[in-house]
Design a protein around this motif. Structure first.
Motif, PDB file in Angstrom:
ATOM      1  N   VAL A 277       0.966  -1.251  -0.095  1.00 36.92           N
ATOM      2  CA  VAL A 277       0.037  -0.034  -0.110  1.00 36.92           C
ATOM      3  C   VAL A 277       0.685   1.264   0.024  1.00 36.92           C
ATOM      4  CG1 VAL A 277      -1.716   1.270   1.295  1.00 36.92           C
ATOM      5  CG2 VAL A 277      -1.816  -1.269   1.067  1.00 36.92           C
ATOM      6  N   MET A 278       2.259   1.258   0.390  1.00 37.82           N
ATOM      7  CA  MET A 278       2.995   2.328   0.339  1.00 37.82           C
ATOM      8  C   MET A 278       3.777   2.306  -0.699  1.00 37.82           C
ATOM      9  SD  MET A 278       2.140   3.400   3.683  1.00 37.82           S
ATOM     10  CE  MET A 278       3.445   4.373   4.363  1.00 37.82           C
ATOM     11  N   GLU A 279       3.770   1.686  -1.598  1.00 40.90           N
ATOM     12  CA  GLU A 279       4.601   1.650  -2.689  1.00 40.90           C
ATOM     13  C   GLU A 279       4.575   2.887  -3.735  1.00 40.90           C
ATOM     14  OE1 GLU A 279       6.987  -1.433  -4.410  1.00 40.90           O
ATOM     15  OE2 GLU A 279       7.075  -0.536  -2.369  1.00 40.90           O
ATOM     16  N   ASN A 280       3.728   3.623  -3.431  1.00 42.30           N
ATOM     17  CA  ASN A 280       3.867   5.133  -4.055  1.00 42.30           C
ATOM     18  C   ASN A 280       4.876   5.956  -3.709  1.00 42.30           C
ATOM     19  OD1 ASN A 280       0.319   5.320  -4.759  1.00 42.30           O
ATOM     20  ND2 ASN A 280       1.983   5.380  -6.279  1.00 42.30           N
ATOM     21  N   TYR A 281       5.515   5.690  -2.422  1.00 42.10           N
ATOM     22  CA  TYR A 281       6.725   6.278  -1.820  1.00 42.10           C
ATOM     23  C   TYR A 281       8.007   5.645  -2.156  1.00 42.10           C
ATOM     24  CZ  TYR A 281       2.701   8.327   0.775  1.00 42.10           C
ATOM     25  OH  TYR A 281       1.597   8.745   1.247  1.00 42.10           O
ATOM     26  N   ASP A 282       8.688   6.491  -3.033  1.00 43.96           N
ATOM     27  CA  ASP A 282       9.799   5.718  -3.589  1.00 43.96           C
ATOM     28  C   ASP A 282      10.936   5.482  -2.331  1.00 43.96           C
ATOM     29  OD1 ASP A 282      11.580   8.084  -3.033  1.00 43.96           O
ATOM     30  OD2 ASP A 282      11.773   8.475  -5.037  1.00 43.96           O
ATOM     31  N   GLY A 283      12.183   4.991  -2.589  1.00 43.12           N
ATOM     32  CA  GLY A 283      13.170   4.673  -1.497  1.00 43.12           C
ATOM     33  C   GLY A 283      13.698   5.494  -0.611  1.00 43.12           C
ATOM     34  N   VAL A 284      13.337   6.810  -1.272  1.00 42.45           N
ATOM     35  CA  VAL A 284      13.758   8.315  -0.248  1.00 42.45           C
ATOM     36  C   VAL A 284      12.888   8.919   0.180  1.00 42.45           C
ATOM     37  CG1 VAL A 284      16.245   8.266  -1.410  1.00 42.45           C
ATOM     38  CG2 VAL A 284      14.372   9.546  -2.531  1.00 42.45           C
ATOM     39  N   GLY A 285      11.508   8.484   0.007  1.00 43.42           N
ATOM     40  CA  GLY A 285      10.227   9.050   0.306  1.00 43.42           C
ATOM     41  C   GLY A 285       9.518  10.046  -0.801  1.00 43.42           C
ATOM     42  N   LYS A 286      10.084   9.959  -1.979  1.00 44.85           N
ATOM     43  CA  LYS A 286       9.489  10.859  -2.878  1.00 44.85           C
ATOM     44  C   LYS A 286       8.216  10.134  -3.598  1.00 44.85           C
ATOM     45  CE  LYS A 286      11.440  13.471  -5.822  1.00 44.85           C
ATOM     46  NZ  LYS A 286      12.278  14.028  -6.769  1.00 44.85           N
ATOM     47  N   TRP A 287       7.256  10.736  -3.720  1.00 42.10           N
ATOM     48  CA  TRP A 287       5.944  10.224  -4.459  1.00 42.10           C
ATOM     49  C   TRP A 287       6.317   9.743  -5.633  1.00 42.10           C
ATOM     50  CZ3 TRP A 287       1.211   8.804  -2.464  1.00 42.10           C
ATOM     51  CH2 TRP A 287       0.306   8.432  -3.323  1.00 42.10           C
ATOM     52  N   GLN A 288       5.772   8.703  -6.285  1.00 37.68           N
ATOM     53  CA  GLN A 288       5.785   7.991  -7.615  1.00 37.68           C
ATOM     54  C   GLN A 288       4.961   7.330  -8.073  1.00 37.68           C
ATOM     55  OE1 GLN A 288       9.158   5.073  -7.346  1.00 37.68           O
ATOM     56  NE2 GLN A 288       7.982   4.001  -5.957  1.00 37.68           N
ATOM     57  N   THR A 289       4.323   7.441  -9.211  1.00 36.02           N
ATOM     58  CA  THR A 289       3.311   6.700 -10.020  1.00 36.02           C
ATOM     59  C   THR A 289       3.910   5.669 -10.832  1.00 36.02           C
ATOM     60  OG1 THR A 289       3.168   8.156 -11.667  1.00 36.02           O
ATOM     61  CG2 THR A 289       1.790   8.474  -9.643  1.00 36.02           C
ATOM     62  N   LYS A 290       5.076   5.625 -11.234  1.00 38.35           N
ATOM     63  CA  LYS A 290       5.849   4.595 -11.892  1.00 38.35           C
ATOM     64  C   LYS A 290       6.899   4.035 -11.354  1.00 38.35           C
ATOM     65  CE  LYS A 290       4.182   4.700 -16.479  1.00 38.35           C
ATOM     66  NZ  LYS A 290       3.930   3.545 -17.334  1.00 38.35           N
ATOM     67  N   ASP A 291       6.725   2.716 -11.258  1.00 33.72           N
ATOM     68  CA  ASP A 291       8.030   2.143 -10.754  1.00 33.72           C
ATOM     69  C   ASP A 291       9.270   2.248 -11.494  1.00 33.72           C
ATOM     70  OD1 ASP A 291       9.751  -0.497 -10.066  1.00 33.72           O
ATOM     71  OD2 ASP A 291       8.103  -0.368  -8.711  1.00 33.72           O
ATOM     72  N   PRO A 292      10.298   2.446 -10.844  1.00 31.43           N
ATOM     73  CA  PRO A 292      11.857   2.323 -11.612  1.00 31.43           C
ATOM     74  C   PRO A 292      11.987   1.375 -12.431  1.00 31.43           C
ATOM     75  CG  PRO A 292      12.088   3.033  -9.111  1.00 31.43           C
ATOM     76  CD  PRO A 292      10.625   2.522  -9.362  1.00 31.43           C
ATOM     77  N   ARG A 293      11.312   0.353 -12.258  1.00 29.36           N
ATOM     78  CA  ARG A 293      11.358  -0.900 -13.261  1.00 29.36           C
ATOM     79  C   ARG A 293      10.687  -0.707 -14.493  1.00 29.36           C
ATOM     80  NH1 ARG A 293      13.286  -6.141 -11.254  1.00 29.36           N
ATOM     81  NH2 ARG A 293      13.738  -5.816  -8.917  1.00 29.36           N
ATOM     82  N   GLY A 294       9.792   0.326 -14.490  1.00 32.33           N
ATOM     83  CA  GLY A 294       8.936   0.578 -15.720  1.00 32.33           C
ATOM     84  C   GLY A 294       7.631   0.630 -15.700  1.00 32.33           C
ATOM     85  N   GLY A 295       7.008  -0.145 -14.725  1.00 30.85           N
ATOM     86  CA  GLY A 295       5.428  -0.515 -14.718  1.00 30.85           C
ATOM     87  C   GLY A 295       4.799   0.487 -13.823  1.00 30.85           C
ATOM     88  N   ASP A 296       3.509   0.371 -13.894  1.00 30.60           N
ATOM     89  CA  ASP A 296       2.496   1.131 -13.124  1.00 30.60           C
ATOM     90  C   ASP A 296       2.398   0.729 -11.769  1.00 30.60           C
ATOM     91  OD1 ASP A 296       1.745   3.025 -15.221  1.00 30.60           O
ATOM     92  OD2 ASP A 296       0.242   1.628 -15.824  1.00 30.60           O
ATOM     93  N   ILE A 297       2.116   1.588 -10.764  1.00 32.77           N
ATOM     94  CA  ILE A 297       2.393   1.019  -9.257  1.00 32.77           C
ATOM     95  C   ILE A 297       0.960   0.589  -8.917  1.00 32.77           C
ATOM     96  CG2 ILE A 297       2.818   1.527  -6.873  1.00 32.77           C
ATOM     97  CD1 ILE A 297       5.165   3.196  -7.888  1.00 32.77           C
TER      98      ILE A 297
END
Length: 582
Positions: free
Chosen positions: A469-489
């Protein structure tokens, strides 16, 4: 020559007497110098005499607290008064706060007072005793030679009765009670010692003697009056418990007067003083932050808080300087929630944040608009929600990998520490396991790695969803909608809250934080953490009665943190104690 003469004054046998001056009670042996140790127990002492934790406040009935891991609730309320430590030592933070409040000393030679002392210990050792002596001598010299001299002595030491008056007035504050005639006479023998010192040197030696006396270094509770099967604290001992609980320091003049006027006899009188003291934010605020650091496991050396750094090729906005900012932000957050009338729920849902140039970027803010100082902001973006402390960069960055998020770390933290879901330790043989395949999201990789088969599946299906459920926050805490691997979160997951609470499908951090805040187990753990922290005791049946009272109020809603803090003083165990066996 001055230092040599002062050392001669201190070595005359007066200080050894001061070292055993722990009060006038007859049922407890005095505390002796190292070898017998200021933690040495008399016949009436409670268990763990001289012990102290590392927390900011003193205990209600014991020494301080700190870094108390939170086991599951102890269960059934057993009416009665738990055994308490009778003669705890000041912990380092308390010592530093006391000399600040009494003498205006915050540093010695540029070093913070607490940093000059040895690590927290349960008894006074010879090396520690030498450190206390050295620090006391330096503080005494600094006070007598500086602008804070009047905080100790406000008259001419050569004038008649000046030194005696100083011993009585300063001693009342330093010992948290009036000195006996015998104690006053003992301090005054420094004025007739051989070789003789100048009046100023004698005054400095007297201050030095105060700072190494057990009645200063310890927090004795020696009253013998009984109430039922328990021992009733004296008015001054109640005042001391209040001040060290809420301020981590000595009573102020108002509290001392209330004690001397016998206005700390009832729960209502105690609560009135507690309410007044809690409003002194500059003193109680630090205690509140320190408690929440412990509750959140920031002081747990086994936890992940503020230990890891991050790959700047993956997170170009990351910089090491943000570690300190993130930590300070959480302390400021906890204090602000409490002093803005917040409850347990707001710890998990408030959108207040504190940012500076080092951590603003993680919240989508422009770092150039901020300085080194933390600035209070409201993070109210619907597309970048920030409910509570678990969405602050401090948690999100700490509970992540070097170059990726970690649903495992985030989820297991929430499951274990906030929901008390029992999860076994992983088999070391599986900790280096990897998953083969092409994965467009970190979630897909983690699911394949941990939920595709046993033995990992059983546990990870419990706590991984909390992290997903917390995957919209990246590894440093920024909001993300795209995973660094390329897919939608994808943040939708069926979350297990344990302890008989039905699993629930949750898709947003806001819904997750509201659900945790409403969890009866999370509320009980929070209440239990406060009781353990404030008393320095592990959970037990007697204290469970207090936990149950607080838990009921938490469940009712709108029960503020400051109200809870005041209610900690309303348990019978706050003004009563019982002896343990030695």
């Amino acid at each position: 020559m001055k230092e040599k003469r002062l050392r001669s004054l201190v070595a005359l046998g007066v200080l050894p007497w001061a070292l055993v001056a722990c009060g006038s009670a007859t049922n407890d042996k005095p505390v002796g110098p190292p070898g017998t140790g200021p933690g040495a127990a008399g016949s009436g002492a409670g268990t763990s005499v001289g012990t102290g934790g590392s927390g900011a406040g003193t205990s209600v009935g014991t020494a301080g607290t700190g870094s108390v891991d939170m086991p599951p609730p102890s269960g059934t309320c057993v009416p009665g008064i738990p055994v308490t430590t009778q003669i705890p030592m000041l912990v380092n933070r308390q010592y530093a706060s006391v000399v600040r409040d009494l003498l205006g000393v915050t540093d010695v030679g540029g070093a913070q007072v607490a940093d000059l002392l040895v690590g927290e210990a349960s008894q006074m050792t010879l090396p520690a005793w030498k450190v206390y002596q050295d620090v006391a001598a330096k503080i005494a010299a600094q006070v007598m030679g500086g602008a804070n001299k009047s905080k100790f002595i406000s008259c001419d030491p050569a004038a008649a009765d000046c030194l005696k008056t100083t011993v009585q007035t300063f001693g009342r504050k330093a010992f948290r009670r009036a000195l006996t005639d015998e104690e006053v006479a003992s301090f005054m023998t420094l004025n007739s010692a051989t070789p003789a010192g100048t009046p100023a040197q004698v005054a400095e030696a007297i201050l030095n003697a105060f700072l190494v006396s057990p009645s200063f270094l310890l927090i004795p509770e020696l009253n013998t009056e009984t109430e039922g099967t328990a021992i009733k604290l004296s008015q001054q001992e109640v005042a001391t418990r209040l001040s060290f609980l809420l301020w981590g320091s000595v009573p102020d003049d108002a509290l001392n007067k209330a004690a001397d006027d016998k206005l700390l006899s009832t729960k209502e009188q105690i609560l009135a003083q507690a309410t007044r003291m809690i409003q002194v934010r500059e003193k109680t605020g630090a205690f509140i932050s320190t408690f929440h650091d412990d509750w959140a496991q920031m002081n747990n050396s086994s936890a992940h808080w503020f230990k890891g750094k991050h790959d700047t090729t993956v997170y170009p906005d990351y910089k090491d300087a943000s570690l300190a900012a993130n930590q300070k932000e959480l302390d400021a957050f906890f204090e602000e929630v409490a002093y803005s009338g917040g409850s347990f729920k707001e710890l998990l849902t408030s959108n207040v944040a504190f940012v500076n140039k080092d951590n603003a970027v993680y919240y989508g803010l422009d770092p150039s608009k901020y300085s080194d100082a933390l600035t209070k902001v409201t993070l109210d973006s619907a597309t970048n929600p920030r409910p509570g402390f678990l969405t602050r960069a401090g948690f999100l960055s700490s509970y992540a990998g070097y170059g990726a998020t970690s649903p495992i770390l985030r989820g297991s933290y929430m499951a274990i520490w906030l929901l008390s879901i029992k999860i076994g330790a992983p088999d070391p043989a599986f900790t280096m396991k990897t998953a083969d395949g092409v994965f467009t999201t970190n979630r897909a990789y983690v699911e394949k790695l941990t939920q595709s088969d046993q033995p990992c599946k059983g546990c990870h299906e419990v706590f991984n969803p909390l992290g997903f459920v917390m995957e919209n926050y990246d590894g440093v805490g920024k909001w993300q909608t795209k995973d660094p691997r390329g897919g939608d979160i994808n943040t939708t997951a069926t979350v297990n809250f344990g302890n008989g609470v039905p699993a629930k499908e949750i898709s947003s951090p806001v819904d997750l934080m509201n659900a945790i805040a409403a969890s009866p187990m999370a509320q009980e753990l929070y209440a239990q953490a406060w009781v353990s922290f404030s008393t320095g005791r592990q959970p037990n049946g007697n204290d469970q009665c207090t936990v149950d009272t607080l838990k009921t109020k938490l469940a009712a809603g709108n029960y503020t943190i400051l109200s809870l803090l005041g209610d900690l003083t309303q348990a019978d165990s706050f003004r009563l104690r019982v002896r343990g066996s030695l």
